[in-house]
Design an enzyme around this catalytic site. Structure first.
Site, PDB file in Angstrom:
ATOM      1  N   ASP A 227     -33.758  25.315  69.294  1.00  0.00           N
ATOM      2  CA  ASP A 227     -33.810  26.614  68.627  1.00  0.00           C
ATOM      3  C   ASP A 227     -33.319  26.785  67.322  1.00  0.00           C
ATOM      4  O   ASP A 227     -33.007  27.868  66.682  1.00  0.00           O
ATOM      5  CB  ASP A 227     -32.841  27.392  69.598  1.00  0.00           C
ATOM      6  CG  ASP A 227     -31.377  26.724  69.418  1.00  0.00           C
ATOM      7  OD1 ASP A 227     -31.183  25.850  68.909  1.00  0.00           O
ATOM      8  OD2 ASP A 227     -30.367  27.504  70.015  1.00  0.00           O
TER       9      ASP A 227
ATOM     10  N   GLU B 196     -30.632  24.971  65.948  1.00  0.00           N
ATOM     11  CA  GLU B 196     -29.063  24.979  65.680  1.00  0.00           C
ATOM     12  C   GLU B 196     -28.650  23.503  65.317  1.00  0.00           C
ATOM     13  O   GLU B 196     -29.671  22.646  66.029  1.00  0.00           O
ATOM     14  CB  GLU B 196     -28.320  25.356  66.895  1.00  0.00           C
ATOM     15  CG  GLU B 196     -28.355  26.977  67.143  1.00  0.00           C
ATOM     16  CD  GLU B 196     -27.387  27.558  68.378  1.00  0.00           C
ATOM     17  OE1 GLU B 196     -27.014  26.632  69.078  1.00  0.00           O
ATOM     18  OE2 GLU B 196     -27.519  28.404  68.492  1.00  0.00           O
TER      19      GLU B 196
ATOM     20  N   ARG C 171     -23.105  29.579  40.804  1.00  0.00           N
ATOM     21  CA  ARG C 171     -23.300  30.373  39.604  1.00  0.00           C
ATOM     22  C   ARG C 171     -22.667  31.668  39.889  1.00  0.00           C
ATOM     23  O   ARG C 171     -22.514  32.702  39.232  1.00  0.00           O
ATOM     24  CB  ARG C 171     -24.847  30.436  39.520  1.00  0.00           C
ATOM     25  CG  ARG C 171     -25.387  29.250  38.629  1.00  0.00           C
ATOM     26  CD  ARG C 171     -26.843  29.378  38.258  1.00  0.00           C
ATOM     27  NE  ARG C 171     -27.552  29.224  39.271  1.00  0.00           N
ATOM     28  CZ  ARG C 171     -29.045  29.296  39.486  1.00  0.00           C
ATOM     29  NH1 ARG C 171     -29.621  29.451  38.193  1.00  0.00           N
ATOM     30  NH2 ARG C 171     -29.436  29.257  40.352  1.00  0.00           N
TER      31      ARG C 171
ATOM     32  N   HIS D 166     -21.077  23.980  37.700  1.00  0.00           N
ATOM     33  CA  HIS D 166     -21.464  25.064  36.778  1.00  0.00           C
ATOM     34  C   HIS D 166     -20.288  25.640  35.559  1.00  0.00           C
ATOM     35  O   HIS D 166     -20.754  26.129  34.718  1.00  0.00           O
ATOM     36  CB  HIS D 166     -22.250  26.286  37.435  1.00  0.00           C
ATOM     37  CG  HIS D 166     -22.849  27.268  36.528  1.00  0.00           C
ATOM     38  ND1 HIS D 166     -23.624  27.284  35.742  1.00  0.00           N
ATOM     39  CD2 HIS D 166     -22.417  28.669  36.482  1.00  0.00           C
ATOM     40  CE1 HIS D 166     -23.917  27.984  35.130  1.00  0.00           C
ATOM     41  NE2 HIS D 166     -23.131  29.131  35.606  1.00  0.00           N
TER      42      HIS D 166
ATOM     43  N   ASP E  63     -27.878  28.491  26.039  1.00  0.00           N
ATOM     44  CA  ASP E  63     -27.116  29.703  26.105  1.00  0.00           C
ATOM     45  C   ASP E  63     -25.641  29.418  25.986  1.00  0.00           C
ATOM     46  O   ASP E  63     -25.253  28.614  25.559  1.00  0.00           O
ATOM     47  CB  ASP E  63     -26.886  30.282  27.724  1.00  0.00           C
ATOM     48  CG  ASP E  63     -26.766  29.326  28.593  1.00  0.00           C
ATOM     49  OD1 ASP E  63     -26.008  28.782  28.419  1.00  0.00           O
ATOM     50  OD2 ASP E  63     -27.383  29.554  29.765  1.00  0.00           O
TER      51      ASP E  63
ATOM     52  N   LYS F 176     -29.460  33.807  24.486  1.00  0.00           N
ATOM     53  CA  LYS F 176     -30.097  34.065  25.848  1.00  0.00           C
ATOM     54  C   LYS F 176     -29.647  35.415  26.365  1.00  0.00           C
ATOM     55  O   LYS F 176     -28.380  35.508  26.468  1.00  0.00           O
ATOM     56  CB  LYS F 176     -29.862  32.888  26.695  1.00  0.00           C
ATOM     57  CG  LYS F 176     -30.614  33.211  28.353  1.00  0.00           C
ATOM     58  CD  LYS F 176     -30.531  31.788  29.205  1.00  0.00           C
ATOM     59  CE  LYS F 176     -29.582  32.265  30.273  1.00  0.00           C
ATOM     60  NZ  LYS F 176     -29.519  30.879  31.127  1.00  0.00           N
TER      61      LYS F 176
ATOM     62  N   ARG G 294     -30.331  37.245  30.143  1.00  0.00           N
ATOM     63  CA  ARG G 294     -31.043  37.030  31.630  1.00  0.00           C
ATOM     64  C   ARG G 294     -31.515  38.570  31.795  1.00  0.00           C
ATOM     65  O   ARG G 294     -30.951  39.192  31.874  1.00  0.00           O
ATOM     66  CB  ARG G 294     -30.367  36.498  32.793  1.00  0.00           C
ATOM     67  CG  ARG G 294     -30.986  36.166  33.862  1.00  0.00           C
ATOM     68  CD  ARG G 294     -30.239  35.162  34.726  1.00  0.00           C
ATOM     69  NE  ARG G 294     -30.111  33.860  34.626  1.00  0.00           N
ATOM     70  CZ  ARG G 294     -31.126  33.157  34.674  1.00  0.00           C
ATOM     71  NH1 ARG G 294     -32.521  33.252  35.265  1.00  0.00           N
ATOM     72  NH2 ARG G 294     -31.447  31.785  34.610  1.00  0.00           N
TER      73      ARG G 294
ATOM     74  N   ASP H  49     -28.222  21.209  29.438  1.00  0.00           N
ATOM     75  CA  ASP H  49     -27.763  21.882  30.381  1.00  0.00           C
ATOM     76  C   ASP H  49     -27.338  21.410  31.474  1.00  0.00           C
ATOM     77  O   ASP H  49     -27.656  20.372  32.108  1.00  0.00           O
ATOM     78  CB  ASP H  49     -29.075  23.079  30.749  1.00  0.00           C
ATOM     79  CG  ASP H  49     -28.521  24.486  31.041  1.00  0.00           C
ATOM     80  OD1 ASP H  49     -27.376  24.693  31.304  1.00  0.00           O
ATOM     81  OD2 ASP H  49     -29.426  25.358  31.199  1.00  0.00           O
TER      82      ASP H  49
HETATM   83  C1  R5P Z   1     -27.004  28.951  33.295  1.00  0.00           C
HETATM   84  O1  R5P Z   1     -25.888  29.692  33.035  1.00  0.00           O
HETATM   85  C2  R5P Z   1     -27.206  27.699  33.649  1.00  0.00           C
HETATM   86  O2  R5P Z   1     -26.258  26.907  32.852  1.00  0.00           O
HETATM   87  C3  R5P Z   1     -28.479  27.550  33.703  1.00  0.00           C
HETATM   88  O3  R5P Z   1     -29.110  27.494  32.491  1.00  0.00           O
HETATM   89  C4  R5P Z   1     -29.499  27.970  34.342  1.00  0.00           C
HETATM   90  O4  R5P Z   1     -28.989  28.489  35.507  1.00  0.00           O
HETATM   91  C5  R5P Z   1     -30.837  27.585  34.559  1.00  0.00           C
HETATM   92  O5  R5P Z   1     -31.681  28.656  35.475  1.00  0.00           O
HETATM   93  P1  R5P Z   1     -32.995  28.742  35.185  1.00  0.00           P
HETATM   94  O6  R5P Z   1     -33.655  27.350  35.217  1.00  0.00           O
HETATM   95  O7  R5P Z   1     -33.583  29.324  36.543  1.00  0.00           O
HETATM   96  O8  R5P Z   1     -33.273  29.282  34.009  1.00  0.00           O
END
Ligand code: R5P
Length: 330
Positions: free
Chosen positions: A57, A59, A116, A150, A189, A212, A214, A238
């Site tokens: 199932d 699990e 995040r 993060h 960013d 940046k 979002r 990043d």
């Molecule tokens: C944002 O604060 C993180 O450091 C990354 O830049 C971000 O999470 C990347 O996400 P995506 O590839 O979807 O733009």
């Protein structure tokens, strides 16, 4: 009362690798067995025998075959996609190990999913990273070993010791080998400035930052750059590439502003949604990522994966020996 002589004997070290009197065990879930095998080879210690499967199932079914009583156990499992599946598997593995009387359980979590969602930035939303941290600790985790969270403050979501490793030295070796001249490091960013600054300091080069905004889960808008990039080779750094919107949009605007060649270095290659197509058509000469998350399917043509297994193995060895982990980065 006559006490049998063997009960009076002093405990002896059980592993040759360390002087610890505790036995040393490596366990893996199903999230990233390849990485677990690499770490096991680095440490010259086999993975413990365990079955992690599914009932009809869906699990999760678990049976650890090796004796864990009193052992210093390292459970290797990133909570990567499918993240909900692997988080529950991790929680059940922790519970299994705790009930099997493991002496200490260290969760080796090279990638921490839900990181995040680390604050309540609007009304009526959860702080998911905290909820997941609570679940892991409640299930029996005694320590955490992780890579490039993060946000550093997530360490405080765990009321247990957290050893935090940086993948930058591993990625940096590759960049150094490219002998790039006239290089500028760019954070895509504001949140990534600290990481980019560390790169710039170590490689002794300039720093730029992209402004940046979002606009959705997989969409971002970038209009301005702080710093001089025209005519320079640029390395975008990043912590993760998820849908690749951030990194590819940063590459686009850098090109628009006159950057020469673009390189990318990111720790966690989540690569979900449109990530692969975006990366394929991105003007970057090379995209370096690590193997904190398994890469399923074909890699984008310009991507290279670097292993964090030696870094994790060193850290595990030090934790087991009760030695400093931060000394790895001195
Ligand atoms: C944002 O604060 C993180 O450091 C990354 O830049 C971000 O999470 C990347 O996400 P995506 O590839 O979807 O733009």
């Amino acid at each position: 009362m006559n006490v049998p002589p063997e009960l009076l004997a002093q405990p002896q070290p059980e592993t040759e690798m360390t002087g610890s009197t505790r036995r040393f065990k490596l366990v893996t879930g199903t999230a990233h067995p390849d990485l677990a095998h690499e770490v096991s080879a680095e440490l010259d210690t086999p993975l413990s025998s365990a079955y992690v499967g599914r009932f009809p199932d869906g699990e999760i079914d678990i049976k650890v075959h090796d004796d864990m009583r009193g052992a210093d156990v390292f459970l290797i499992q990133p909570t990567c996609p499918p993240v909900n599946e692997y988080i529950l598997e991790t929680v059940l593995l922790l519970d299994t190990l705790r009930r099997a009387s493991a002496g200490r359980i260290t969760m080796v979590m090279p990638y921490f999913g839900y990181a995040r969602k680390d604050r309540k930035d609007e009304g009526r939303v959860p702080i998911s990273a905290k909820v997941v941290a609570n679940m892991l600790v409640t299930a029996g985790c005694d320590r955490v070993l992780t890579i490039d969270l993060h946000a550093q403050q997530i360490q405080g979501f765990f009321d247990i010791p957290v050893d935090h490793l940086w993948a930058r030295p591993v990625l940096q070796e590759q960049i150094r080998a490219m002998n790039l001249e006239n290089l500028v490091i760019c954070s895509p960013d504001v949140g990534g400035v600290k990481l980019a600054r560390a790169w710039a300091k170590n490689l002794d080069c300039g720093l730029a930052i992209v402004d940046k905004r979002r606009t959705g889960g997989d969409s971002v808008v970038m209009e301005n750059i702080i710093g001089d990039v025209a005519g320079h080779d640029v390395l975008i750094t990043d912590d993760m590439i998820s849908t690749a919107g951030t990194i590819t949009e940063a590459a686009r605007i850098l090109k628009d502003k006159g950057a020469h060649r673009i390189f990318i270095a990111a720790t966690h290659a989540v690569l979900c949604g449109p990530a692969r197509e975006r990366l394929e058509s991105c003007p970057a000469e090379a995209i370096l990522v690590t193997n904190t998350i398994p890469l399923h399917g074909e890699m984008p043509r310009n991507m290279k994966q670097v292993s964090v297994a030696p870094l994790l193995a060193h850290a595990i060895n030090r934790i087991h020996r009760e030695e400093s982990v931060s000394a790895l980065f001195d």
